[in-house]
Design a protein around this motif. Structure first.
Motif, PDB file in Angstrom:
ATOM      1  N   GLY A   9       0.808  -1.209   0.000  1.00 27.54           N
ATOM      2  CA  GLY A   9       0.000   0.000   0.000  1.00 27.54           C
ATOM      3  C   GLY A   9       0.843   1.262   0.000  1.00 27.54           C
ATOM      4  N   HIS A  45       1.999   2.970  -3.406  1.00 29.65           N
ATOM      5  CA  HIS A  45       1.087   3.791  -4.208  1.00 29.65           C
ATOM      6  C   HIS A  45       1.292   5.288  -3.971  1.00 29.65           C
ATOM      7  CE1 HIS A  45      -1.470   0.573  -5.876  1.00 29.65           C
ATOM      8  NE2 HIS A  45      -1.242  -0.052  -4.743  1.00 29.65           N
ATOM      9  N   LEU A  46       2.014   5.640  -2.918  1.00 26.83           N
ATOM     10  CA  LEU A  46       2.188   7.049  -2.571  1.00 26.83           C
ATOM     11  C   LEU A  46       3.393   7.680  -3.243  1.00 26.83           C
ATOM     12  CD1 LEU A  46       1.474   6.815   1.267  1.00 26.83           C
ATOM     13  CD2 LEU A  46      -0.151   7.207  -0.594  1.00 26.83           C
ATOM     14  N   ILE A  72      -1.704   8.856   6.691  1.00 23.30           N
ATOM     15  CA  ILE A  72      -1.168   7.726   5.929  1.00 23.30           C
ATOM     16  C   ILE A  72      -1.022   6.512   6.839  1.00 23.30           C
ATOM     17  CG2 ILE A  72       0.924   6.851   4.792  1.00 23.30           C
ATOM     18  CD1 ILE A  72       1.285   9.690   3.614  1.00 23.30           C
ATOM     19  N   THR A 127      -4.410   4.976   7.790  1.00 23.86           N
ATOM     20  CA  THR A 127      -5.011   4.249   6.669  1.00 23.86           C
ATOM     21  C   THR A 127      -4.294   2.929   6.432  1.00 23.86           C
ATOM     22  OG1 THR A 127      -5.532   6.409   5.682  1.00 23.86           O
ATOM     23  CG2 THR A 127      -5.798   4.468   4.287  1.00 23.86           C
ATOM     24  N   LEU A 128      -2.970   2.944   6.547  1.00 24.74           N
ATOM     25  CA  LEU A 128      -2.199   1.716   6.365  1.00 24.74           C
ATOM     26  C   LEU A 128      -2.498   0.685   7.454  1.00 24.74           C
ATOM     27  CD1 LEU A 128       1.286   3.036   5.231  1.00 24.74           C
ATOM     28  CD2 LEU A 128      -0.245   1.556   3.925  1.00 24.74           C
ATOM     29  N   VAL A 183      -5.303  -1.171   6.290  1.00 23.50           N
ATOM     30  CA  VAL A 183      -4.862  -2.154   5.288  1.00 23.50           C
ATOM     31  C   VAL A 183      -4.302  -3.383   5.996  1.00 23.50           C
ATOM     32  CG1 VAL A 183      -3.187  -2.612   3.440  1.00 23.50           C
ATOM     33  CG2 VAL A 183      -4.412  -0.421   3.501  1.00 23.50           C
ATOM     34  N   ARG A 243      -9.075  -2.727   4.435  1.00 18.35           N
ATOM     35  CA  ARG A 243      -8.863  -2.164   3.122  1.00 18.35           C
ATOM     36  C   ARG A 243      -7.792  -3.006   2.419  1.00 18.35           C
ATOM     37  NH1 ARG A 243     -10.559   3.450   2.887  1.00 18.35           N
ATOM     38  NH2 ARG A 243     -10.955   4.339   4.951  1.00 18.35           N
ATOM     39  N   MET A 292      -5.122   2.215  -1.404  1.00 20.51           N
ATOM     40  CA  MET A 292      -4.327   3.422  -1.164  1.00 20.51           C
ATOM     41  C   MET A 292      -4.277   4.288  -2.414  1.00 20.51           C
ATOM     42  SD  MET A 292      -3.358   3.442   2.022  1.00 20.51           S
ATOM     43  CE  MET A 292      -1.999   4.606   2.101  1.00 20.51           C
ATOM     44  N   ALA A 331     -10.097   8.460   3.323  1.00 21.85           N
ATOM     45  CA  ALA A 331      -8.944   7.859   4.000  1.00 21.85           C
ATOM     46  C   ALA A 331      -9.320   7.398   5.403  1.00 21.85           C
ATOM     47  CB  ALA A 331      -7.792   8.864   4.050  1.00 21.85           C
TER      48      ALA A 331
END
Length: 286
Positions: free
Chosen positions: A143, A146-147, A226, A229-230, A233, A238, A243, A255
Motif C-alpha cells: 500500500g 502507491h504514494l 497515511i 489508513t495503512l 490495510v 482495506r 491506497m 482515507a
C-alpha cells in the motif's frame, strides 16, 4: 551578525508541538527561552518542520540570527544546561547568512512506529503506537508504494490545512520490521498464543514495524493519516490497492483515521552541503 543552526532532538509528549503558541509550551518557545538565557537576545528561530503536539524529533534543524560573540563550540552544552531534559541540542553550526532551515531543505523523512505485540513495551510506550492484534505487513508495504511520486495529497491531510496547494512529492517509502524484541520473544515462546493467532489472524504478523516516508514537503497530519489508513490495510479492512484509489479521490473522508501522535518522529532532514547524518560541521567558521 551570525546565522547559527542547531540539530535538535526532542520528546514531544509534554509539548503543544514545535511552533510557538501564546501559552508558550512548545519546542520553539523552550529553545528561544534557552537562547535568551544564554545570550540575552530575543530571537525568532526557524525550524525545518512543524511537528504536531505529542510528535517527536530525532533530527530537527533550526536556525536563528545572533550578534552574540559566544564561540560556536560553546553553544551546544550551554543550551542543554538551560533546556528541559526532553529537549537536546546535538550540535551547533555557523551557517551562511542565507541559510534557511525550512526553505533550504531538500527532503525530510518521518518515521511512524507500530508495536503489534500482544503486550505493550513499558519503556517505549511514548514513542510507538501499540496495536495489540497482528497486522499484514506485506499488504501495508504494498500500500505504501502507491504514494510514491508527485500527487495531490488532499485525501491525506487535515481539513484544517491552510496550504494553497496539496500537491507534494514522495521520494521514498519503506516498511521496516524490527528484530525480535524481548517482549516478542516471550510471546513466541508461548505456543498457545502463537497457534491462536495463526488460527484467528491468518497471514498477519506480530512485531514492531517502522513506516518511513521521505518527501520534499508534507501537509498537516499527512503522515499520521497515511499511517492510520495503512493500519486499516494491515487489519484487512482495506486492500493495498485502496491506497491508490484514496489518493486519486482527493477527499479526506475516503482515507482512514489520523493515527495517534506518539508513534511519529521527524527522523531526518537533508540539505545540500550540510551532512546532518554524520553530525559533521562543514560550515564551522572559527
Amino acid at each position: 551578525m551570525r546565522n547559527i543552526a542547531l540539530i535538535v532532538s526532542y520528546d514531544g509528549t509534554e509539548y503543544s508541538g514545535f511552533q510557538s503558541q501564546p501559552k508558550g509550551n512548545t519546542i520553539q518557545d523552550k529553545l528561544e527561552e534557552a537562547i535568551f538565557l544564554l545570550s540575552g537576545e530575543r530571537v525568532k528561530l526557524t525550524g525545518s518542520g512543524r511537528t504536531d503536539a505529542g510528535v517527536h524529533a530525532r533530527c530537527q534543524i533550526v536556525n536563528f540570527p545572533t550578534s552574540s560573540s559566544i564561540p560556536i563550540e560553546r553553544w551546544t552544552i550551554a543550551l542543554n544546561t538551560r533546556l528541559p531534559n526532553d529537549i537536546v541540542v546535538q550540535r551547533a553550526f555557523n551557517v551562511p547568512e542565507d541559510f534557511h532551515s525550512r526553505r533550504r531543505a531538500l527532503r525530510k523523512t518521518y518515521r511512524y512506529t507500530i508495536n503489534c505485540n500482544r503486550i505493550p513495551d513499558l519503556f517505549r510506550r511514548r514513542y510507538e503506537f501499540h496495536h495489540p492484534t497482528p497486522l499484514d505487513f506485506n499488504a501495508m508495504n504494498s500500500g505504501l508504494q502507491h504514494l510514491l511520486g508527485k500527487h495531490d495529497f488532499s485525501s491525506f491531510t487535515s481539513p484544517l490545512s491552510t496550504k494553497p496547494s496539496h500537491i507534494r512529492t514522495i521520494l521514498e517509502v519503506k516498511l521496516e520490521v524490527e528484530k525480535e524484541s524481548t517482549s516478542q520473544l516471550t510471546y513466541l515462546a508461548n505456543d498457545d498464543n502463537r497457534e491462536w493467532d495463526e488460527r484467528h489472524y491468518p497471514g498477519k504478523q506480530r512485531g514492531i514495524i517502522h513506516l518511513y516516508v521521505t518527501g520534499t514537503g508534507f501537509l498537516y497530519n499527512m503522515v499520521r493519516i497515511i499511517a492510520g489508513t495503512l493500519i486499516q490495510v494491515g487489519e484487512g479492512k482495506r486492500t493495498a490497492e485502496d491506497m491508490g484509489f484514496i489518493l486519486a479521490a482527493r477527499n479526506r473522508a475516503k482515507a482512514g483515521p489520523t493515527a495517534v501522535p506518539q508513534g511519529l518522529s521527524l527522523w531526518d532532514v537533508v540539505y545540500d552541503g550540510l551532512d546532518v547524518g554524520s553530525m559533521r560541521e562543514p560550515f564551522l567558521d572559527n
